[in-house]
Design a protein around this motif. Structure first.
Motif, PDB file in Angstrom:
ATOM      1  N   ALA A 248       0.833  -1.203   0.000  1.00 37.02           N
ATOM      2  CA  ALA A 248       0.000   0.000   0.000  1.00 37.02           C
ATOM      3  C   ALA A 248       0.871   1.257   0.000  1.00 37.02           C
ATOM      4  N   ALA A 267      -6.976   3.159  -2.421  1.00 35.87           N
ATOM      5  CA  ALA A 267      -6.633   1.758  -2.161  1.00 35.87           C
ATOM      6  C   ALA A 267      -5.490   1.687  -1.159  1.00 35.87           C
ATOM      7  N   ALA A 270      -6.821   2.818   2.419  1.00 33.01           N
ATOM      8  CA  ALA A 270      -7.777   1.828   2.918  1.00 33.01           C
ATOM      9  C   ALA A 270      -7.067   0.540   3.325  1.00 33.01           C
ATOM     10  N   ARG A 271      -6.143   0.082   2.473  1.00 35.25           N
ATOM     11  CA  ARG A 271      -5.467  -1.196   2.764  1.00 35.25           C
ATOM     12  C   ARG A 271      -4.491  -1.037   3.916  1.00 35.25           C
ATOM     13  N   GLN A 319     -12.384   3.477   1.112  1.00 36.74           N
ATOM     14  CA  GLN A 319     -13.001   2.327   0.419  1.00 36.74           C
ATOM     15  C   GLN A 319     -14.170   2.810  -0.436  1.00 36.74           C
ATOM     16  N   VAL A 322     -12.855   4.358  -3.576  1.00 39.40           N
ATOM     17  CA  VAL A 322     -12.430   3.313  -4.519  1.00 39.40           C
ATOM     18  C   VAL A 322     -13.656   2.621  -5.105  1.00 39.40           C
TER      19      VAL A 322
END
Lengths: 341, 390
Positions: A248, A267, A270-271, A319, A322
């Motif tokens: 990430a 992404a 969020a990750r 999220q 995305v």
């Protein structure tokens, strides 16, 4: 990333037991002296010619040592000034606004400007020589250098004790301290999210290393607890989350080097945020009670992870960003959109 | 940090003009090839075998891509191969006929085979006309592969094989098996000593000491088999690699088996169908859920491409592959749970609506994702060893 630079950073940060909760001025002086704070600046604005990837490796190293210094904020604020063609002052810099709901406005005032508004959660504001504000002006977004003394301040802090202050400004700004911004407050928010993703990866990798080391030395039932399969599997999951956070961080680095594409930034944050949540919980579980004490250093990493995952937008916020892109792409466009990220 | 350095992922190579041109070529090929393929067929992914499709892929040069030209290969990079693999999987192409051969059997033969074995087999794999199955698991040897009891004994001019393999996917249609078995004394102190690998010509062996019986999976589908050997006679030249090197060879083969994008894309067809059903005006809850799955996919894809780059550079990414497979299997299984709670639907038989059919397929296959190619527990043990804990 040049090994020379990483090694230098590793030596600099590892040489200090960062016991302070607040700001460590001596460490900051050493970091500034080494040129790390200017690592995101173009060379003609005082940068040392480091790439974005090298700057992010420095930031990851600082985070791995839970360094109590405003490196991320100073790096980014200086870059914003330089991109807008403004001079970059020495010293600690920070950014505003950091929350999407906060707005600051810039109006003409004689030959100069007036900046009005307030912003909360501003990192390290009490230590800053200047706050770099992305303000709304009639002509569009503007970058403003708001010097110390030009705002009132209410102190606050995040879970790790890092300063997160509220600033209020109704302040005259000299003509040469403001310029049209080639980006807006949304982009500033995205850039902040990218930096926090990188910091999360650094802190989580360090939490993994600390947990593995602890499991190898702590003896219960006559053997190191790392010999128990249950502990091994917890650490294997933690290693997976750490690897995902590093991926990430690499996506965040790519995003910073480009025009902050929301799919990539979203992404990444969020990750990384999800990895922080799962990873911090496992690191504490493996450590048992000692990890829950003030004396042991795990909390310096985990408290940062728990703060950083929520700063500049939490997992759900990103999220959703995305998800909107994926859903707009539709079933036929989904895979091409993901592979182009 | 030294123990952790073993788990480092090299930065993935940047996409270049050549790989992106190849990607477009693959997409154009698939758009035509898969025009009539239903979503539930696509969800079968690399479990679906279509020899004609494999031959057409081979004609494009997309099987045995990285192998030397003298063996029918195309000397392309590991990253170019990765592009073809991920495009095939994302589109749900029926790549099952050649998948195992291209992924691990061919590379094993290339690395350990004799010149005659390479010449005889590799060009056929690259032509899409030769499929392989994996003779590893046994009734009393699943995760504990070193406990294998199937044995090959030296006889005049060759070997005699006795024992039983199970869970052998595709044994009923494969041209060859790579058989892992004991050739030395029974496992003693060194459990990894005394094992070897053999190339079994399935057509010749069937009825001459080898029996293949179907084992239906819980859906009633026939992928698995039980393969028994009773005095199967193998010639000397069936030995693959060195006698006694079986464990080393099989471990390297497993690294290939675990390293690819099929370990995180198994539920991608369901994600695609969910995006179709939800549409662009989906609820915020749907945005969050779909966005999370996409964020996971992007991070895994980055790690997976890193492995392709490490393979290209001649590194051994066995540890990294275990880690990506474990993370990927979790995503594949979570996708099923996320989508079923997001879209109120009942998984149903294929004649029903598309999403329900894909969901039905994946609910029933998802348990296998963290079993096949190494269970979650085995993978986590490998990772723990990499961390210096074992």
């Amino acid at each position: 990333m040049s090994d020379l630079l990483t090694d230098a950073a590793e030596r600099l940060f590892a040489g200090r037991a960062a016991t302070e909760q607040g700001f460590d001025p001596a460490l900051w002086a050493a970091v500034a002296e080494a040129g790390f704070a200017a690592a995101l600046l173009p060379e003609d604005a005082g940068g040392a010619g480091t790439t974005v990837a090298e700057a992010m490796a420095l930031l990851r190293t600082a985070a791995a040592h839970a360094a109590p210094i405003p490196l991320a904020e100073t790096m980014l604020a200086g870059r914003l000034l330089a991109l807008a063609g403004l001079a970059v002052p020495p010293g600690v810099l920070t950014l505003a606004p950091v929350r999407l709901a906060d707005r600051m406005a810039l109006h003409r005032d004689g030959g100069g400007w007036r900046l009005c508004g307030s912003a909360s959660g501003i990192p390290w504001a009490r230590h800053a020589a200047a706050v770099v504000v992305v303000a709304e002006a009639a002509e569009g977004p503007a970058v403003v250098r708001l010097d110390a003394g030009g705002f009132t301040l209410a102190e606050g802090r995040n879970l790790a004790g890092e300063p997160r202050d509220r600033i209020d400004a109704d302040t005259r700004i000299a003509a040469e301290a403001a310029a049209p911004a080639p980006f807006d407050a949304i982009a500033l928010h995205a850039a902040g999210a990218a930096l926090r993703s990188v910091q999360i990866a650094g802190a989580l990798a360090a939490a993994l290393a600390l947990s593995v080391q602890y499991a190898q030395t702590r003896v219960q039932f006559g053997r190191p607890i790392g010999r128990f399969q249950a502990i091994q599997h917890s650490l294997a999951i933690l290693a997976g989350q750490s690897a995902a956070a590093l991926a990430a961080a690499d996506m965040a680095t790519d995003a910073l080097a480009r025009a902050l594409p929301p799919l990539l930034v979203g992404a990444a944050k969020a990750r990384a945020g999800e990895a922080a949540s799962i990873g911090a919980a496992l690191a504490h579980q493996v450590h048992g009670a000692i990890g829950f004490t003030r004396e042991y250093r795990l909390h310096r990493l985990t408290q940062r992870l728990w703060s950083w995952r929520d700063e500049f937008g939490n997992e759900a916020t990103w999220q959703a960003a995305v998800g909107r892109i994926a859903l707009a792409a539709g079933p036929d466009g989904l895979w091409p959109t993901l592979t182009a990220a | 940090m030294t123990a952790l350095e073993a788990l480092t992922f090299a930065p993935p190579p940047d996409p270049d003009a050549a790989t992106e041109a190849l990607r477009q070529e693959v997409r154009a090929f698939l758009a035509a090839e898969l025009r009539d393929r239903t979503p539930q067929q696509r969800a079968e992914s690399w479990s679906a075998a279509d020899p004609a499709f494999s031959r057409r892929m081979a004609a494009r040069g997309w099987i045995g891509m990285t192998w030397p030209r003298r063996y029918g290969g195309h000397q392309r990079s590991a990253l170019e191969r990765y592009v073809v693999l991920e495009e095939m999987l994302a589109a749900g192409a029926p790549v099952g006929h050649h998948w195992v051969a291209d992924r691990q059997s061919g590379p094993n033969i290339l690395r350990n085979g004799t010149e005659a074995q390479r010449q005889a087999i590799l060009p056929r794999i690259a032509a899409g006309t030769c499929s392989f199955c994996i003779g590893m698991s046994e009734p009393d040897s699943g995760s504990d592969l070193a406990a294998a009891r199937t044995r090959a004994e030296r006889v005049d001019g060759g070997w005699r094989v006795n024992g039983t393999k199970v869970w052998t996917s595709g044994a009923h249609r494969a041209d060859y098996m790579i058989l892992f078995c004991r050739t030395g004394p029974a496992a003693g102190e060194d459990r990894h000593a005394g094992a070897s690998q053999f190339l079994v010509d399935m057509q010749r062996a069937r009825g001459n000491g080898m029996t293949v019986r179907p084992i239906l999976d819980m859906r009633g589908a026939h992928h698995f088999n039980e393969v028994s050997f009773t005095d199967l006679r193998l010639d000397d030249d069936a030995l693959l690699g060195q006698e006694g090197d079986g464990w080393k060879q099989v471990t390297a083969e497993l690294a290939f088996e675990r390293s690819g994008p099929e370990r995180f894309l198994s539920s991608f067809a369901l994600l695609t169908e969910a995006v179709r059903v939800l549409g662009p005006a989906a609820s915020e809850r749907a945005q969050v859920a779909i966005g999370r799955l996409c964020a996971h996919t992007l991070a895994l894809r980055r790690l997976s491409r890193s492995i392709a780059g490490m393979l290209q550079a001649g590194a051994d990414p066995a540890l990294q592959a275990a880690l990506v497979k474990d993370l990927g299997n979790v995503l594949e299984q979570e996708t099923v749970e996320v989508v079923r709670l997001l879209i109120d639907t009942e998984p149903a038989a294929p004649e029903d609506a598309t999403l329900a059919a894909v969901l039905a397929h994946l609910v029933l296959t998802a348990p296998s994702f963290s079993l096949r190619g190494g269970t979650r527990e085995i993978l986590r043990g490998i990772i723990a060893r990499g961390l210096g804990l074992r």
